[in-house]
Scaffold this active site. Structure first.
Site, PDB file in Angstrom:
ATOM      1  CG  HIS A 251      -1.968   1.167   1.175  1.00  0.00           C
ATOM      2  ND1 HIS A 251      -2.421   1.375   2.296  1.00  0.00           N
ATOM      3  CD2 HIS A 251      -2.453   2.024   0.141  1.00  0.00           C
ATOM      4  CE1 HIS A 251      -3.260   2.483   2.165  1.00  0.00           C
ATOM      5  NE2 HIS A 251      -3.128   2.553   0.716  1.00  0.00           N
TER       6      HIS A 251
ATOM      7  CE  LYS B 127      -0.862   6.149   0.696  1.00  0.00           C
ATOM      8  NZ  LYS B 127      -1.606   6.557   1.961  1.00  0.00           N
ATOM      9  CB  SER B 128      -1.784  10.950  -4.032  1.00  0.00           C
ATOM     10  OG  SER B 128      -2.312   9.636  -3.856  1.00  0.00           O
TER      11      SER B 128
ATOM     12  CG  ASP C 150      -3.984   4.305  -2.631  1.00  0.00           C
ATOM     13  OD1 ASP C 150      -3.336   4.523  -1.511  1.00  0.00           O
ATOM     14  OD2 ASP C 150      -5.210   3.649  -2.552  1.00  0.00           O
TER      15      ASP C 150
END
Length: 145
Positions: free
Chosen positions: A10, A31-32, A49
């Site tokens: 993940h 993260k993105s 993701d």
């Protein structure tokens, strides 16, 4: 190329040159967002993701799951199509955390699909984090024989 083992993590992933950088953290950790900021600086999307990691000999390769290849979630915009790369050798794992040690005690690694990957903790919301990711990659490259 024979795949020895694989696992799905993940984590988002970008390619900086020939180096894949995994970006892992809780939901909302950035993260993105960090992936987008690195792409803005010249990186290429590998996956958003979730990332499939495959070990071949002593290399760990990152590739997107087929269902999300070439897609990234942009908060406020939704799912956006984007060019992407696959089968990029993993060089670094960025672990997004709230608190970062000022002077980390020693280098950290994590074993993924049987390969040790250097880990660096960073706060994904810091304005300077894309530059820090690039510096970490350069530091790793200069310490590798």
């Amino acid at each position: 190329m024979a795949i020895v083992s694989s696992e799905t993590l993940h984590a988002s992933c970008v390619a900086i040159g020939e180096h894949a950088v995994l970006i892992e953290g809780r939901s909302g950790a950035g993260k993105s967002d960090l992936a987008l900021r690195l792409i803005d600086r010249g990186a290429a999307l590998v996956s958003d993701d979730y990332t499939v990691l495959m070990r071949s000999a002593r290399k760990l390769l990152a590739t997107p799951p087929a269902t999300i290849a070439g897609k990234i979630e942009v908060r406020g915009l939704g799912i956006v199509d984007m060019p992407y790369r696959d089968r990029v050798a993993v060089s670094l794992l960025i672990e997004l955390v709230d608190e970062v040690e000022r002077m980390p005690p020693e280098p950290q690694t994590r074993r993924i699909a049987g390969v040790d990957v250097p880990v660096v903790a960073m706060n994904g919301h810091d304005a300077s984090v894309p530059i820090k990711v690039e510096l970490a990659l350069k530091r790793l490259a200069s310490s590798t024989p």
